[in-house]
Design an enzyme around this catalytic site. Structure first.
Site, PDB file in Angstrom:
ATOM      1  NE  ARG A   1    -109.008 -77.623   3.732  1.00  0.00           N
ATOM      2  CZ  ARG A   1    -107.803 -77.959   3.791  1.00  0.00           C
ATOM      3  NH1 ARG A   1    -106.929 -77.634   2.909  1.00  0.00           N
ATOM      4  NH2 ARG A   1    -107.128 -78.333   5.022  1.00  0.00           N
TER       5      ARG A   1
ATOM      6  CE  LYS B   1     -98.770 -80.544   5.304  1.00  0.00           C
ATOM      7  NZ  LYS B   1     -99.845 -79.743   5.668  1.00  0.00           N
ATOM      8  CG  ASN B   2    -100.796 -82.044   8.616  1.00  0.00           C
ATOM      9  OD1 ASN B   2    -100.398 -80.928   8.206  1.00  0.00           O
ATOM     10  ND2 ASN B   2    -101.666 -82.923   7.913  1.00  0.00           N
TER      11      ASN B   2
ATOM     12  CG  ASP C   1    -103.650 -85.311   4.422  1.00  0.00           C
ATOM     13  OD1 ASP C   1    -104.553 -84.844   3.581  1.00  0.00           O
ATOM     14  OD2 ASP C   1    -103.326 -85.078   5.155  1.00  0.00           O
TER      15      ASP C   1
ATOM     16  NE  ARG D   1     -98.685 -75.271   1.550  1.00  0.00           N
ATOM     17  CZ  ARG D   1     -99.604 -74.745   1.524  1.00  0.00           C
ATOM     18  NH1 ARG D   1    -100.460 -74.318   0.605  1.00  0.00           N
ATOM     19  NH2 ARG D   1    -100.033 -74.396   3.027  1.00  0.00           N
TER      20      ARG D   1
ATOM     21  CB  CYS E   1    -109.205 -74.108  -0.351  1.00  0.00           C
ATOM     22  SG  CYS E   1    -107.910 -75.519   0.012  1.00  0.00           S
TER      23      CYS E   1
HETATM   24  N1  EPU Z   1    -114.810 -78.663   8.289  1.00  0.00           N
HETATM   25  C1  EPU Z   1    -116.021 -77.903   8.592  1.00  0.00           C
HETATM   26  N2  EPU Z   1    -116.018 -76.900   9.732  1.00  0.00           N
HETATM   27  C2  EPU Z   1    -114.945 -76.614  10.223  1.00  0.00           C
HETATM   28  C3  EPU Z   1    -113.766 -77.300  10.108  1.00  0.00           C
HETATM   29  C4  EPU Z   1    -113.925 -78.276   8.926  1.00  0.00           C
HETATM   30  O1  EPU Z   1    -117.045 -78.382   8.049  1.00  0.00           O
HETATM   31  O2  EPU Z   1    -114.806 -75.604  10.811  1.00  0.00           O
HETATM   32  C5  EPU Z   1    -114.861 -79.793   7.456  1.00  0.00           C
HETATM   33  C6  EPU Z   1    -113.972 -79.633   6.235  1.00  0.00           C
HETATM   34  O3  EPU Z   1    -114.386 -78.903   5.138  1.00  0.00           O
HETATM   35  C7  EPU Z   1    -113.810 -81.091   5.926  1.00  0.00           C
HETATM   36  C8  EPU Z   1    -113.754 -81.755   7.165  1.00  0.00           C
HETATM   37  O4  EPU Z   1    -114.511 -80.865   8.226  1.00  0.00           O
HETATM   38  O5  EPU Z   1    -114.895 -81.571   4.992  1.00  0.00           O
HETATM   39  C9  EPU Z   1    -112.621 -82.159   7.841  1.00  0.00           C
HETATM   40  O6  EPU Z   1    -111.569 -80.952   7.972  1.00  0.00           O
HETATM   41  P1  EPU Z   1    -110.470 -80.766   8.999  1.00  0.00           P
HETATM   42  O7  EPU Z   1    -110.755 -79.535   9.733  1.00  0.00           O
HETATM   43  O8  EPU Z   1    -110.434 -82.048   9.818  1.00  0.00           O
HETATM   44  O9  EPU Z   1    -109.188 -80.478   8.082  1.00  0.00           O
HETATM   45  P2  EPU Z   1    -107.926 -79.525   8.846  1.00  0.00           P
HETATM   46  O10 EPU Z   1    -107.789 -79.637  10.212  1.00  0.00           O
HETATM   47  O11 EPU Z   1    -108.175 -78.118   8.056  1.00  0.00           O
HETATM   48  C10 EPU Z   1    -106.136 -81.342   8.484  1.00  0.00           C
HETATM   49  C11 EPU Z   1    -104.845 -81.641   7.609  1.00  0.00           C
HETATM   50  C12 EPU Z   1    -105.235 -81.838   6.490  1.00  0.00           C
HETATM   51  C13 EPU Z   1    -105.853 -83.229   6.457  1.00  0.00           C
HETATM   52  C14 EPU Z   1    -107.080 -82.926   7.201  1.00  0.00           C
HETATM   53  C15 EPU Z   1    -107.864 -84.192   7.358  1.00  0.00           C
HETATM   54  C16 EPU Z   1    -103.340 -80.152   8.888  1.00  0.00           C
HETATM   55  C17 EPU Z   1    -102.348 -78.524   8.995  1.00  0.00           C
HETATM   56  N3  EPU Z   1    -103.978 -80.071   7.956  1.00  0.00           N
HETATM   57  O12 EPU Z   1    -106.927 -80.210   8.129  1.00  0.00           O
HETATM   58  O13 EPU Z   1    -103.874 -81.867   5.775  1.00  0.00           O
HETATM   59  O14 EPU Z   1    -106.226 -83.313   4.933  1.00  0.00           O
HETATM   60  O15 EPU Z   1    -106.833 -82.560   8.538  1.00  0.00           O
HETATM   61  O16 EPU Z   1    -107.036 -85.176   7.791  1.00  0.00           O
HETATM   62  O17 EPU Z   1    -103.204 -80.601  10.018  1.00  0.00           O
HETATM   63  C18 EPU Z   1    -102.389 -82.227   3.827  1.00  0.00           C
HETATM   64  O18 EPU Z   1    -101.456 -82.325   4.716  1.00  0.00           O
HETATM   65  O19 EPU Z   1    -102.276 -82.130   2.594  1.00  0.00           O
HETATM   66  C19 EPU Z   1    -103.664 -81.795   4.283  1.00  0.00           C
HETATM   67  C20 EPU Z   1    -104.690 -81.038   3.602  1.00  0.00           C
END
Ligand code: EPU
Length: 441
Positions: free
Chosen positions: A124, A22-23, A309, A401, A117
């Site tokens: 987030r 998915k990701n 995850d 999802r 969220c």
């Molecule tokens: N963060 C910030 N600022 C930003 C972005 C992120 O402070 O601009 C923080 C977040 O709050 C968090 C950390 O950085 O504490 C990591 O967040 P990240 O941005 O890496 O998460 P994401 O890219 O939104 C993806 C996956 C998530 C998975 C995370 C961590 C996708 C679509 N989603 O999210 O997947 O948990 O990386 O590995 O790729 C899931 O599949 O259940 C899921 C939530």
């Protein structure tokens, strides 16, 4: 609204094939905005998040066609569209990945802020995405709930580390934008997650020039144009891990096929430490047990650490371990929505902020419980597999999802599990959502 009912107790056995990631699939689908040519993305899982992505792409003037073999063909029909509307974006956080490609290919973008969220105290944030795009020369303002970005992108050196490490979709967004920026970009503290590597491979297939793939420094030499390509999405390491944990919690013998074992190193090491026997082949992992499950400590980290995850599904397993297990969640604040529900089944887990203590083993007994996000739903299904009697997991749309027909895969392995329609008494007046409900993962 669907619910899943599980009669616990049966040890799972047999083998099961893992879906496409998915990701990986979501950012790759958004990356097709970077060209007007046709792209064919194979091994795309059938998930509601993928359908949401297709709907956003359609709004953005792209035609998406899924064939019988799981491939999605994407072609541009109207390259003038630049608005990703709140109605769809608010249902899926990954839609922020439309921002970089729109800006790079179409010169401007208006993308709704993803919004609130169910986990992640304080929401987030997307500040690192915006900071990265600004470093590439974009002018960005946030107005009436929308990110409005424009400007010609120019290569730059930038850093994507945040308070909890790097950002996965933030790295994806900036990487996609940099492919068409003028000149060279250096992305420092890029996320190391395999899904970022899969995206980089796709982008290279489109003609992007990227070095350092798989490391924390990505160098991108901007090109004028990208072209269409075919790609096979990598296997879903989180689904694979969840299915291994399903085998583990039932003390069964399960083989997951179509995996990249290296991507699951941390999980398999933890499972071995907990007393399970793992047989790791080139593209499969088999798990079995001699009976006893030992308590272990888990601390989530960015890749190659233990994935956040898999924290919720692992929590379910550790309710069956002998002794005290400690769980620390370091990526997100408050990603423990499953704990009160597991406690309703008798897990007796103590939670203190981002830390949980499990004193096991606990005999779980079936009860109605509610999924509040994708991975908490998976955790409850796993708990249901060992609980005495029937466990009903409500709000299964969260699970849909990210897991393609999870009940069918578990039934194949011998679980007594079924899906049925349910109307929640408190929500009798609320019609079933026609699109995707507003809860994000
Ligand atoms: N963060 C910030 N600022 C930003 C972005 C992120 O402070 O601009 C923080 C977040 O709050 C968090 C950390 O950085 O504490 C990591 O967040 P990240 O941005 O890496 O998460 P994401 O890219 O939104 C993806 C996956 C998530 C998975 C995370 C961590 C996708 C679509 N989603 O999210 O997947 O948990 O990386 O590995 O790729 C899931 O599949 O259940 C899921 C939530």
């Amino acid at each position: 609204m669907d619910q899943i009912i599980i009669d616990g107790g049966a040890p799972l056995s047999g083998s099961v094939t893992v879906q496409g990631s998915k990701n990986s699939a979501l950012p790759i689908l958004f990356a097709t905005i970077l060209t007007e040519d046709r792209c064919t993305i194979n091994n795309v899982p059938k998930l509601s998040d993928v359908r949401t992505t297709q709907a956003i792409l359609e709004e953005l003037g792209m035609h998406c066609n899924r064939d019988h073999h799981g491939a999605i063909c994407v072609e541009t029909t109207d390259p003038t569209r630049t608005l990703a509307d709140y109605d769809l974006v608010s249902t899926m956080r990954a839609s922020i990945c439309s921002l970089g490609p729109l800006l790079a290919r179409r010169g401007k973008a208006k993308v709704s802020l993803p919004g609130g969220c169910v986990f992640g105290a304080g929401g987030r944030p997307v500040d690192l995405h915006l900071k990265g795009l600004e470093a590439l020369g974009a002018q960005i303002k946030v107005e009436k709930g929308y990110i409005i970005a424009e400007g010609k992108l120019k290569g730059a050196a930038l850093d994507l580390s945040g308070p909890r490490g790097s950002t996965v979709t933030g790295t994806a967004n900036i990487l996609m934008a940099a492919t068409l920026a003028e000149g060279d970009t250096e992305i420092r503290n890029a996320a190391l997650e395999p899904e970022v590597t899969d995206l980089a491979i796709f982008l290279r297939g489109m003609g992007a020039q990227i070095e350092g793939v798989g490391t924390s420094t990505l160098e991108v030499h901007g090109v004028k144009e990208l072209h269409g390509t075919d790609h096979i999405v990598m296997p879903d390491r989180i689904e694979a891990g969840t299915l291994l944990l399903a085998g583990a919690i039932t003390k069964g013998s399960v083989t997951v096929k179509n995996v990249v074992p290296k991507q699951l190193d941390k999980l398999t090491a933890c499972l071995e430490q907990a007393g399970f026997a793992l047989a790791i082949e080139e593209d499969s992992i088999a798990i079995s047990t001699n009976g006893r499950i030992r308590a272990i400590d888990i601390s989530t980290r960015a890749y190659p650490g233990f994935p956040t995850d898999l924290q919720a599904p692992m929590t379910a397993l550790l309710t069956q371990a002998e002794g005290v297990s400690q769980i620390s969640e370091n990526i997100y604040q408050d990603r423990f929505q499953h704990i009160p529900e597991l406690n309703r089944l008798g897990a007796g887990i103590d939670q203190d902020n981002d830390h949980a203590t499990i004193d096991g083993p606990k005999e779980l007994s079936g009860a109605p419980v509610m999924a509040s996000d994708l991975r908490s739903g998976a955790s409850l299904i796993l708990a249901g597999l060992v609980a005495k009697g029937a466990t009903t997991v409500r709000r299964i749309y969260h699970v849909d999802r990210g897991y393609e027909a999870i009940e069918k895969k578990l039934a194949l392995l011998g679980a007594s599990i079924r899906r049925e329609k349910a109307v929640e008494k408190t929500e009798e007046a609320t019609p079933e959502p026609t699109r995707i409900p507003v809860h994000q993962d």
